[in-house]
Design a protein around this motif. Structure first.
Motif, PDB file in Angstrom:
ATOM      1  N   VAL A   5       0.837  -1.201   0.000  1.00  0.00           N
ATOM      2  CA  VAL A   5       0.000   0.000   0.000  1.00  0.00           C
ATOM      3  C   VAL A   5       0.870   1.250   0.000  1.00  0.00           C
ATOM      4  O   VAL A   5       0.619   2.206  -0.752  1.00  0.00           O
ATOM      5  N   ASP A   6       1.925   1.248   0.813  1.00  0.00           N
ATOM      6  CA  ASP A   6       2.823   2.411   0.887  1.00  0.00           C
ATOM      7  C   ASP A   6       3.502   2.664  -0.457  1.00  0.00           C
ATOM      8  O   ASP A   6       3.627   3.814  -0.893  1.00  0.00           O
ATOM      9  N   ALA A   7       3.933   1.589  -1.115  1.00  0.00           N
ATOM     10  CA  ALA A   7       4.594   1.745  -2.417  1.00  0.00           C
ATOM     11  C   ALA A   7       3.619   2.295  -3.451  1.00  0.00           C
ATOM     12  O   ALA A   7       3.980   3.149  -4.271  1.00  0.00           O
ATOM     13  N   THR A   8       2.368   1.835  -3.406  1.00  0.00           N
ATOM     14  CA  THR A   8       1.364   2.312  -4.354  1.00  0.00           C
ATOM     15  C   THR A   8       1.049   3.784  -4.124  1.00  0.00           C
ATOM     16  O   THR A   8       0.907   4.559  -5.070  1.00  0.00           O
ATOM     17  N   ALA A  45       4.204  10.407  -6.741  1.00  0.00           N
ATOM     18  CA  ALA A  45       5.225  10.727  -7.750  1.00  0.00           C
ATOM     19  C   ALA A  45       4.578  11.179  -9.058  1.00  0.00           C
ATOM     20  O   ALA A  45       5.074  12.103  -9.724  1.00  0.00           O
ATOM     21  N   LEU A  46       3.476  10.552  -9.431  1.00  0.00           N
ATOM     22  CA  LEU A  46       2.793  10.943 -10.669  1.00  0.00           C
ATOM     23  C   LEU A  46       2.224  12.350 -10.559  1.00  0.00           C
ATOM     24  O   LEU A  46       2.285  13.127 -11.518  1.00  0.00           O
ATOM     25  N   VAL A  70      -0.422   5.888 -15.359  1.00  0.00           N
ATOM     26  CA  VAL A  70      -1.529   6.026 -14.403  1.00  0.00           C
ATOM     27  C   VAL A  70      -2.206   4.680 -14.156  1.00  0.00           C
ATOM     28  O   VAL A  70      -2.720   4.417 -13.063  1.00  0.00           O
ATOM     29  N   ASN A  71      -2.237   3.814 -15.167  1.00  0.00           N
ATOM     30  CA  ASN A  71      -2.909   2.528 -15.006  1.00  0.00           C
ATOM     31  C   ASN A  71      -2.200   1.632 -14.000  1.00  0.00           C
ATOM     32  O   ASN A  71      -2.837   0.828 -13.311  1.00  0.00           O
ATOM     33  N   SER A  72      -0.871   1.748 -13.930  1.00  0.00           N
ATOM     34  CA  SER A  72      -0.107   0.899 -13.016  1.00  0.00           C
ATOM     35  C   SER A  72      -0.546   1.088 -11.572  1.00  0.00           C
ATOM     36  O   SER A  72      -0.709   0.118 -10.816  1.00  0.00           O
ATOM     37  N   ALA A 108      -2.742  -9.381 -16.046  1.00  0.00           N
ATOM     38  CA  ALA A 108      -3.165  -8.267 -16.900  1.00  0.00           C
ATOM     39  C   ALA A 108      -2.195  -7.095 -16.793  1.00  0.00           C
ATOM     40  O   ALA A 108      -1.863  -6.439 -17.792  1.00  0.00           O
ATOM     41  N   HIS A 109      -1.713  -6.849 -15.578  1.00  0.00           N
ATOM     42  CA  HIS A 109      -0.768  -5.756 -15.329  1.00  0.00           C
ATOM     43  C   HIS A 109       0.536  -5.981 -16.085  1.00  0.00           C
ATOM     44  O   HIS A 109       1.034  -5.081 -16.778  1.00  0.00           O
TER      45      HIS A 109
END
Length: 226
Positions: A114-117, A123-124, A178-180, A205-206
């Motif tokens: 969760v933290d990495a996401t 960052a985006l 953004v999808n990642s 899928a990713h």
């Protein structure tokens, strides 16, 4: 009785290995880069013995080629390489997701993902693609760590080195990722639900989307390798 290990020599080899590997992965030494062994040793401020051992290790990992009496050459990655490597990564990371989901992990255990996401999303927003790439890599490494299979993790990381250069090279040539971030959150949701099949499906899928984007760059820019 085995002879005692020279910790100093071991440390020097490890240091040489990490420094050379980092230069290759970050494209400081781009594909096709040539260097003589004594030049590498002088650049690292070491003797040739630990450097030679580090270079042989990197050759075994497929990052460079040691050419007798002619030094080393950094190996390129082709579009076909990327296709095949991503197929392997996809299969193994799906397995990692299944293993983790089957344990029915809780919120606390999945906090690193969760933290990495969240770091990816931040960052985006700042339009910092380098920071996004670091957070993305951290997510996938944490997924492998949490899966708990050491051999699976080691195999994935071996292939990962070869994709890292291509990913960094193409980072600003691909659509904004953004999808990642969304896909990572979907993955966390499936893991929290203990849904092994769903976690594997989202992971597949990713990875397949990322593979298509990367291969499209090879084709669009008519690259034989990168």
């Amino acid at each position: 009785m085995r002879p005692p290990v020279n910790q100093s020599a071991t440390s020097l080899v490890e240091s040489a290995y990490e420094q050379i590997r980092r230069r290759i992965l970050d494209n400081v030494w781009p594909p096709g880069h040539n260097a003589l062994e004594h030049e590498v040793a002088a650049d690292l401020g070491m003797s040739r013995t630990p450097v030679r051992e580090a270079l042989m290790r990197l050759q075994n990992e497929g990052l460079l080629e040691v050419i007798p009496r002619h030094g080393v050459r950094v190996l390129p990655v082709s579009g076909v390489d990327m296709q095949e490597i991503y197929q392997v990564l996809t299969a193994l990371e799906c397995m990692a997701a299944e293993l983790l989901a089957a344990r029915k992990p809780g919120v606390k255990e999945l906090a690193p993902l969760v933290d990495a996401t969240k770091a990816m999303g931040k960052a985006l927003k700042a339009d910092d693609l380098d920071a996004w790439a670091v957070a993305d890599e951290r997510f996938h490494q944490d997924l492998l760590d949490l899966a708990g299979n050491r051999h699976l993790r080691a195999t994935v990381l071996n292939y990962w080195d070869r994709t890292h250069r291509a990913r960094m090279f193409s980072l600003r040539l691909r659509p904004k990722p953004v999808n990642s971030t969304k896909e990572h959150m979907q993955m966390v949701e499936r893991l929290l639900a203990g849904d092994a099949e769903g976690a594997a499906r989202v992971t597949r899928a990713h990875r397949e989307r990322a593979r298509h984007e990367l291969v499209a760059i090879f084709e669009r820019f008519k690259l034989a390798q990168m």
